[in-house]
Design an enzyme around this catalytic site. Structure first.
Site, PDB file in Angstrom:
ATOM      1  N   LYS A 179       0.836  -1.201   0.000  1.00  0.00           N
ATOM      2  CA  LYS A 179       0.000   0.000   0.000  1.00  0.00           C
ATOM      3  C   LYS A 179       0.877   1.260   0.000  1.00  0.00           C
ATOM      4  O   LYS A 179       0.646   2.187  -0.778  1.00  0.00           O
ATOM      5  CB  LYS A 179      -0.892  -0.029   1.246  1.00  0.00           C
ATOM      6  CG  LYS A 179      -1.971   1.006   1.231  1.00  0.00           C
ATOM      7  CD  LYS A 179      -2.864   0.893   2.458  1.00  0.00           C
ATOM      8  CE  LYS A 179      -3.723  -0.365   2.415  1.00  0.00           C
ATOM      9  NZ  LYS A 179      -4.520  -0.547   3.640  1.00  0.00           N
TER      10      LYS A 179
ATOM     11  N   ARG B 281      -3.163   2.992   8.776  1.00  0.00           N
ATOM     12  CA  ARG B 281      -3.511   1.718   8.141  1.00  0.00           C
ATOM     13  C   ARG B 281      -2.303   0.809   8.025  1.00  0.00           C
ATOM     14  O   ARG B 281      -1.196   1.274   7.784  1.00  0.00           O
ATOM     15  CB  ARG B 281      -4.000   1.941   6.701  1.00  0.00           C
ATOM     16  CG  ARG B 281      -5.257   2.715   6.564  1.00  0.00           C
ATOM     17  CD  ARG B 281      -5.462   3.016   5.082  1.00  0.00           C
ATOM     18  NE  ARG B 281      -6.467   4.027   4.877  1.00  0.00           N
ATOM     19  CZ  ARG B 281      -7.733   3.774   4.555  1.00  0.00           C
ATOM     20  NH1 ARG B 281      -8.127   2.535   4.367  1.00  0.00           N
ATOM     21  NH2 ARG B 281      -8.581   4.754   4.391  1.00  0.00           N
TER      22      ARG B 281
ATOM     23  N   GLY C 143      -7.903  -7.110   4.681  1.00  0.00           N
ATOM     24  CA  GLY C 143      -8.756  -7.150   5.865  1.00  0.00           C
ATOM     25  C   GLY C 143      -8.191  -7.918   7.049  1.00  0.00           C
ATOM     26  O   GLY C 143      -8.854  -8.082   8.056  1.00  0.00           O
TER      27      GLY C 143
ATOM     28  N   MET D 221      -5.421  -7.250   8.864  1.00  0.00           N
ATOM     29  CA  MET D 221      -4.808  -6.450   9.930  1.00  0.00           C
ATOM     30  C   MET D 221      -5.659  -5.203  10.184  1.00  0.00           C
ATOM     31  O   MET D 221      -6.705  -5.043   9.595  1.00  0.00           O
ATOM     32  CB  MET D 221      -3.381  -6.104   9.553  1.00  0.00           C
ATOM     33  CG  MET D 221      -2.479  -7.330   9.625  1.00  0.00           C
ATOM     34  SD  MET D 221      -0.837  -6.962   9.083  1.00  0.00           S
ATOM     35  CE  MET D 221      -1.070  -6.533   7.399  1.00  0.00           C
TER      36      MET D 221
ATOM     37  N   ARG E 243      -3.887  -1.381  -6.004  1.00  0.00           N
ATOM     38  CA  ARG E 243      -3.043  -2.581  -5.923  1.00  0.00           C
ATOM     39  C   ARG E 243      -3.483  -3.502  -7.046  1.00  0.00           C
ATOM     40  O   ARG E 243      -4.576  -3.338  -7.612  1.00  0.00           O
ATOM     41  CB  ARG E 243      -3.190  -3.263  -4.574  1.00  0.00           C
ATOM     42  CG  ARG E 243      -4.608  -3.702  -4.293  1.00  0.00           C
ATOM     43  CD  ARG E 243      -4.755  -4.254  -2.892  1.00  0.00           C
ATOM     44  NE  ARG E 243      -6.176  -4.421  -2.602  1.00  0.00           N
ATOM     45  CZ  ARG E 243      -6.683  -4.546  -1.395  1.00  0.00           C
ATOM     46  NH1 ARG E 243      -5.908  -4.514  -0.358  1.00  0.00           N
ATOM     47  NH2 ARG E 243      -7.968  -4.712  -1.211  1.00  0.00           N
TER      48      ARG E 243
ATOM     49  N   HIS F  15     -15.848  -8.605   2.349  1.00  0.00           N
ATOM     50  CA  HIS F  15     -14.840  -9.528   2.871  1.00  0.00           C
ATOM     51  C   HIS F  15     -15.075 -10.943   2.359  1.00  0.00           C
ATOM     52  O   HIS F  15     -14.167 -11.605   1.842  1.00  0.00           O
ATOM     53  CB  HIS F  15     -14.895  -9.493   4.401  1.00  0.00           C
ATOM     54  CG  HIS F  15     -13.951 -10.450   5.038  1.00  0.00           C
ATOM     55  ND1 HIS F  15     -14.348 -11.687   5.468  1.00  0.00           N
ATOM     56  CD2 HIS F  15     -12.627 -10.362   5.279  1.00  0.00           C
ATOM     57  CE1 HIS F  15     -13.300 -12.316   5.968  1.00  0.00           C
ATOM     58  NE2 HIS F  15     -12.250 -11.520   5.869  1.00  0.00           N
TER      59      HIS F  15
ATOM     60  N   SER G 267      10.754 -44.778 -18.907  1.00  0.00           N
ATOM     61  CA  SER G 267       9.766 -43.886 -18.301  1.00  0.00           C
ATOM     62  C   SER G 267       9.821 -44.101 -16.791  1.00  0.00           C
ATOM     63  O   SER G 267       9.659 -45.228 -16.318  1.00  0.00           O
ATOM     64  CB  SER G 267       8.364 -44.184 -18.832  1.00  0.00           C
ATOM     65  OG  SER G 267       7.431 -43.374 -18.161  1.00  0.00           O
TER      66      SER G 267
ATOM     67  N   CYS H 119       6.186 -40.906 -15.542  1.00  0.00           N
ATOM     68  CA  CYS H 119       4.743 -41.184 -15.567  1.00  0.00           C
ATOM     69  C   CYS H 119       4.154 -41.457 -14.188  1.00  0.00           C
ATOM     70  O   CYS H 119       2.986 -41.787 -14.072  1.00  0.00           O
ATOM     71  CB  CYS H 119       4.423 -42.316 -16.527  1.00  0.00           C
ATOM     72  SG  CYS H 119       5.050 -43.908 -15.984  1.00  0.00           S
TER      73      CYS H 119
ATOM     74  N   TYR I 202       9.280 -35.848 -21.805  1.00  0.00           N
ATOM     75  CA  TYR I 202       7.881 -35.562 -21.465  1.00  0.00           C
ATOM     76  C   TYR I 202       7.599 -35.934 -20.016  1.00  0.00           C
ATOM     77  O   TYR I 202       8.342 -36.706 -19.405  1.00  0.00           O
ATOM     78  CB  TYR I 202       6.916 -36.340 -22.382  1.00  0.00           C
ATOM     79  CG  TYR I 202       6.994 -37.837 -22.204  1.00  0.00           C
ATOM     80  CD1 TYR I 202       6.174 -38.493 -21.280  1.00  0.00           C
ATOM     81  CD2 TYR I 202       7.885 -38.604 -22.947  1.00  0.00           C
ATOM     82  CE1 TYR I 202       6.253 -39.861 -21.090  1.00  0.00           C
ATOM     83  CE2 TYR I 202       7.972 -39.966 -22.769  1.00  0.00           C
ATOM     84  CZ  TYR I 202       7.155 -40.596 -21.843  1.00  0.00           C
ATOM     85  OH  TYR I 202       7.237 -41.943 -21.639  1.00  0.00           O
TER      86      TYR I 202
HETATM   87  C1  PEP Z   1       4.740 -45.806 -10.909  1.00  0.00           C
HETATM   88  O1  PEP Z   1       5.130 -46.739 -10.214  1.00  0.00           O
HETATM   89  O2  PEP Z   1       5.140 -44.659 -10.779  1.00  0.00           O
HETATM   90  C2  PEP Z   1       3.742 -46.031 -11.959  1.00  0.00           C
HETATM   91  C3  PEP Z   1       3.427 -45.059 -12.777  1.00  0.00           C
HETATM   92  O3  PEP Z   1       3.121 -47.219 -12.012  1.00  0.00           O
HETATM   93  P1  PEP Z   1       2.020 -47.712 -10.980  1.00  0.00           P
HETATM   94  O4  PEP Z   1       1.561 -46.547 -10.221  1.00  0.00           O
HETATM   95  O5  PEP Z   1       0.958 -48.333 -11.787  1.00  0.00           O
HETATM   96  O6  PEP Z   1       2.783 -48.698 -10.152  1.00  0.00           O
END
Ligand code: PEP
Ligand code: MG
Length: 873
Positions: free
Chosen positions: A21, A91, A100, A102, A335, A453, A762, A829, A849
């Site tokens: 402020k 303030r 609100g 304080m 603000r 509020h 993965s 994954c 990914y």
């Molecule tokens: C894992 O183990 O991270 C996985 C993706 O496989 P699950 O959860 O099916 O064991």
């Protein structure tokens, strides 16, 4: 070091020192906007005050006197002067906005003498005494902790006695009497006196604001918003301007864009003849700002110009407070405005389109968690049409929620702890209600507007909220609420639609879906800069379709076991598992294969040419077998064998620690025919879809729980042979890959050897975390709270990647894997594939990914892009 600065006195000071402020007041002063004069006491002073054992403001004394003197010169008025009294507001203003939470004191500088001076100076005694009684009330509450309702009750009692409705119907004599009554309340509450010394008023007010940094509601707010508790608050002392002065006076709050929808254009509320607190506290329901255009057109235009100037200057939507004093407009604060998730996305896209900000800035302003807000539920349209509507209020924060009504925060919390879903229903909320608001499914108030509020806090939390339900009356005594003629007792179920402001009787079913078109635009910008792609974990056609709708660029994990749990399928699965002869198992596998082909065809056709990673059977077989006797007997009959024999065969599959036992690729070492069936189903369905849908299919066959290079090589060879024989027989070609999950610590250690035969990696971080920590992923809930209470584990490692431990193994695996195959495709994954906090780590890891559940795909796309922007900073 100085602790006090006049507005705009020192251009080098930042939010950290001046608070948000204070910094904005300084900036607006520099821009030449009509800001009442004042000074800011820095956050360093607050820290110094709170750290000192005696907690006193002696160290500020000299600077404070000097600052007051300068302010007196600027305003041509003097604190405590009986002819030209200077009145100030005191303030709080933290470096990060905590609306609100304080304390604030207005009209400071009035006493029994100066009030006479103010009456003469303004020629409006009623106004002067009204200011004075407000000061006594606020000061009592903030400095001495005398509850506001005690003062309110005295005011109401006087109005009842005089048989008048409005405060403004009281006479001057009434006000003077009220002031004496208020002073009496000080004495009754603890032998306190309202200080007649204005210097003492100022000192006590500054101390109270410093102390309010530590009040419980501010602490709760900081905890919820991860705000550093060590910063302290600044204090702004500013000349009062009066919205409750004469005819052309008023006060309001406005945004440069609609904070609920993001729609451009001035949006806000005001009240004529009122002070700021009246609007913010939601005690009177204000008028929409558009009405000001008709009432005071010149001021409206002037304000609009200032609003545009401020938005252009700060390059973001602004939330401003203004006051009109006898026809003169003042801006009291600006603000960056808080907004709902849909509004945040819309504003980001609009500001880019208007050339105010660039795309990276727009992306960096959004939070991945906001996307959950966009995916908030809506009620089913047909259910809404048939529902009993109770009444309608202002749609303050979107969402659709059902729960039992409770009328105070404490009761709501108790009900929540007992497992109920609750809707907090109140006349208005105040910061004390924060703990009850946090656990509510929805918040409903009868008073207040879109900036009250309840509205501001609910929007910040992403909680469904409807305010200003004029026809709602809450009877706190009887524990009942009157909803436009219908009386509902505490505990009754209602449904609240935060998109429309409608309240309904009973529970309504919800639908889900994205209802914000700008989300797609922002996410497409994200994909252009993200350092890796976002894929999805999905197996049902519904999930797969959702994943692609949300922008997944591939499927990173299709768990095939989820396809075996349907009633018709589970029997065939059990038949396969319990077969004692290979020939019998083959019969069951043939039936399963037909089902799998059907599943894979649907997935491949939905995926088109996107990569599809299909993981072969993973869980220990006993998970598919019936545990209760009735089901076992049924299965015995169906298979034509005795119950005793079924029990024997089930017992044969039992394991002491199945998650570390006969599961994953180990199953295929014992029963190669299971994986052979699965890869043939994949190949056959891929070829079929290639023919019927005229697009290439890119199956990535993924082996679970590989721990040794020999397992990998053996299974790769077996499955490749199986597929290639089939392709050769049918004179067909298919571009498939066979890779592995990396989810056993040993696999990370020997990743170079595994990569010799694996086409891709993965990371299965669920199992990798389980085995790295030796924490059972199913049982961690029993003891993790103890770890967190002791501060032994900052985050649950199955939800937030443990970068130090699990992450170090991942680093090793990436490095070793790519040592063998520099182009090895690598993804993540497990559940933490969607963890926004891990994205910078994944970026540095150099993976291709992440893959997460469909509903997390949009937030992962945003977080992935943001990880690239932090690198650029
Ligand atoms: C894992 O183990 O991270 C996985 C993706 O496989 P699950 O959860 O099916 O064991
Ligand atoms: Mg796993």
């Amino acid at each position: 070091m100085n602790y006090i600065y006049a507005f705009a006195e020192d251009q080098t000071l930042t939010n950290q020192e001046l608070g948000g402020k204070g910094a904005n007041l300084a900036e607006m002063t520099r821009l030449g906007l009509p800001v009442p004069a004042g000074f800011t006491i820095t956050t360093a002073a607050c820290r110094q005050y709170l750290a000192s054992a005696k907690q006193e403001t002696g160290f500020l004394e000299d600077e404070l006197m000097k600052a007051v003197h300068i302010l007196e010169e600027k305003t041509q008025r003097q604190l405590g002067n009986t002819k030209q009294p200077l009145l100030v507001s005191v303030r709080s203003g933290a470096p990060i906005s905590m609306p609100g939470m304080m304390d604030t004191i207005l009209n400071l500088g009035l006493n029994d003498q100066t009030v006479i001076g103010l009456a003469e100076m303004t020629n409006d005694p009623w106004f002067a005494y009204d200011c004075y009684r407000r000061l006594i009330q606020m000061f009592g509450d903030v400095v001495y902790g005398i509850d506001k309702p005690i003062f309110e009750a005295a005011l109401t009692a006087l109005k009842n006695k005089r048989q008048v409705q409005k405060d403004t119907d009281l006479t001057l004599v009434d006000l003077k009497q009220l002031i004496e009554t208020y002073k009496g309340l000080y004495v009754a509450a603890g032998q306190y006196q309202f200080p007649q010394s204005v210097d003492q008023q100022l000192r006590l007010a500054i101390e109270a604001v410093f102390k309010s940094w530590q009040n419980p509601r501010a602490q709760t707010y900081r905890r919820l918003n991860q705000i550093d508790g060590a910063m302290g608050t600044a204090v702004n002392v500013q000349q009062m301007v009066f919205g409750n002065y004469q005819g052309q006076s008023g006060t309001g709050v406005a945004f440069t864009r609609n904070p609920a929808t993001g729609e451009p254009g001035l949006f806000g509320e005001y009240l004529l003849n009122a002070q700021g607190e009246d609007v913010v506290a939601g005690i009177r329901t204000p008028e929409p700002i558009a009405t000001l255009k008709a009432q005071l057109p010149v001021i409206y235009e002037q304000f609009k110009t200032i609003a545009n100037q401020l938005e252009a200057h700060y390059r973001d939507m602004q939330d401003m407070e203004f006051t009109i004093e006898a026809g003169q407009l003042y801006v009291l604060q600006t603000r960056v405005g808080k907004r709902t998730a849909p509004a945040a996305f819309r504003i980001a896209v609009d500001l880019v389109d208007e050339g105010v900000i660039d795309r990276p800035t727009a992306i960096s302003r959004l939070k991945p968690t906001m996307i959950d807000g966009l995916l908030h539920p809506l009620f089913e349209t047909s259910a809404v049409q048939q529902a009993t509507q109770l009444l309608t209020g202002l749609p303050a924060s979107p969402g659709a929620a059902t729960g039992a009504i409770y009328f105070d925060a404490q009761k709501a919390q108790q009900a929540h702890e007992a497992g109920e879903k609750v809707v907090l229903v109140r006349q208005e909320t105040s910061p004390e209600d924060i703990d009850g608001m946090v656990i509510s499914e929805a918040i409903v108030t009868s008073r207040g507007g879109m900036t009250s509020h309840a509205a501001v806090v609910a929007r910040g939390m992403g909680c469904c909220c409807v305010v200003g339900c004029q026809q709602l009356q809450v009877d706190y005594e009887q524990r009942a609420a009157h909803f436009a003629g219908r009386v509902l007792k505490e505990g009754a179920i209602i449904s609240v639609d935060g998109h429309t402001g409608h309240l309904y009787l009973g529970a309504l079913p919800q639908q889900t879906g994205v209802h914000e078109t700008t989300l797609g635009t922002v996410l497409s910008w994200c994909d252009e800069i993200a350092p890796f792609a976002v894929w999805a974990n999905a197996e049902t056609p519904q999930e797969v379709a959702t994943a692609f709708e949300f922008g997944a660029q591939g499927l990173g994990l299709v768990r095939t076991e989820h396809m075996f749990f349907g009633p018709e399928r589970i029997f065939k699965m059990r038949q396969m598992i319990l077969a004692t002869e290979l020939a019998d198992r083959q019969v069951a596998l043939a039936a399963l294969k037909a089902l799998q082909i059907n599943d894979f065809k649907q997935i491949f056709s939905l995926a088109e040419e996107r990569p599809c990673t299909i993981r072969l059977l993973d869980p220990p077989l006993h998970e598919f077998l019936p545990q209760n006797e009735a089901e076992q007997a049924e299965l015995a009959t169906a298979l034509g064998i005795s119950l005793a024999e079924i029990k024997r065969r089930i017992a044969d599959k039992a394991e002491i620690n199945p998650m570390l036992g006969h599961r994953g690729s180990r199953l295929a070492v014992t029963y190669p025919e299971i994986y052979q069936m699965q890869v043939l189903a994949i190949a056959e369905s891929a070829l079929a879809v290639q023919t019927t849908h005229h697009h290439a299919v890119a199956p990535k066959i993924m082996l679970p729980l590989i721990g040794t290079a020999t397992e990998m090589a053996y299974l790769k060879q077996l499955l490749q042979q199986t597929i290639d024989d089939y392709l050769a027989e049918n004179q067909q070609q298919l571009a498939y890959q066979i890779g592995t999950m990396i989810e056993i610590p040993r696999a990370c250690l020997v990743a170079d050897k595994i990569a010799a035969t694996a086409d891709f990696f993965s990371f299965g971080t669920n199992d990798l975390t389980q085995m790295t920590y030796g924490f059972s992923r199913d049982d961690i809930g029993h003891f993790m709270p103890d770890y967190q209470q002791q501060g032994l584990m900052p985050a649950e490692p199955f939800q937030t990647l443990d970068q130090d431990g699990v992450g170090a193994l991942m680093q090793l695996a990436v490095q070793k894997g790519r040592q063998t195959k520099p182009d090895l495709s690598i993804g993540v994954c497990g559940e933490v594939g969607g963890d926004p906090t891990a994205m910078p780590f994944y970026r540095d890891l150099g993976i291709d990914y992440v893959s997460c559940s469909p509903y997390r795909v949009p937030s992962a796309r945003l977080a992935a892009a943001q990880s690239q922007l932090t690198l650029a900073d």
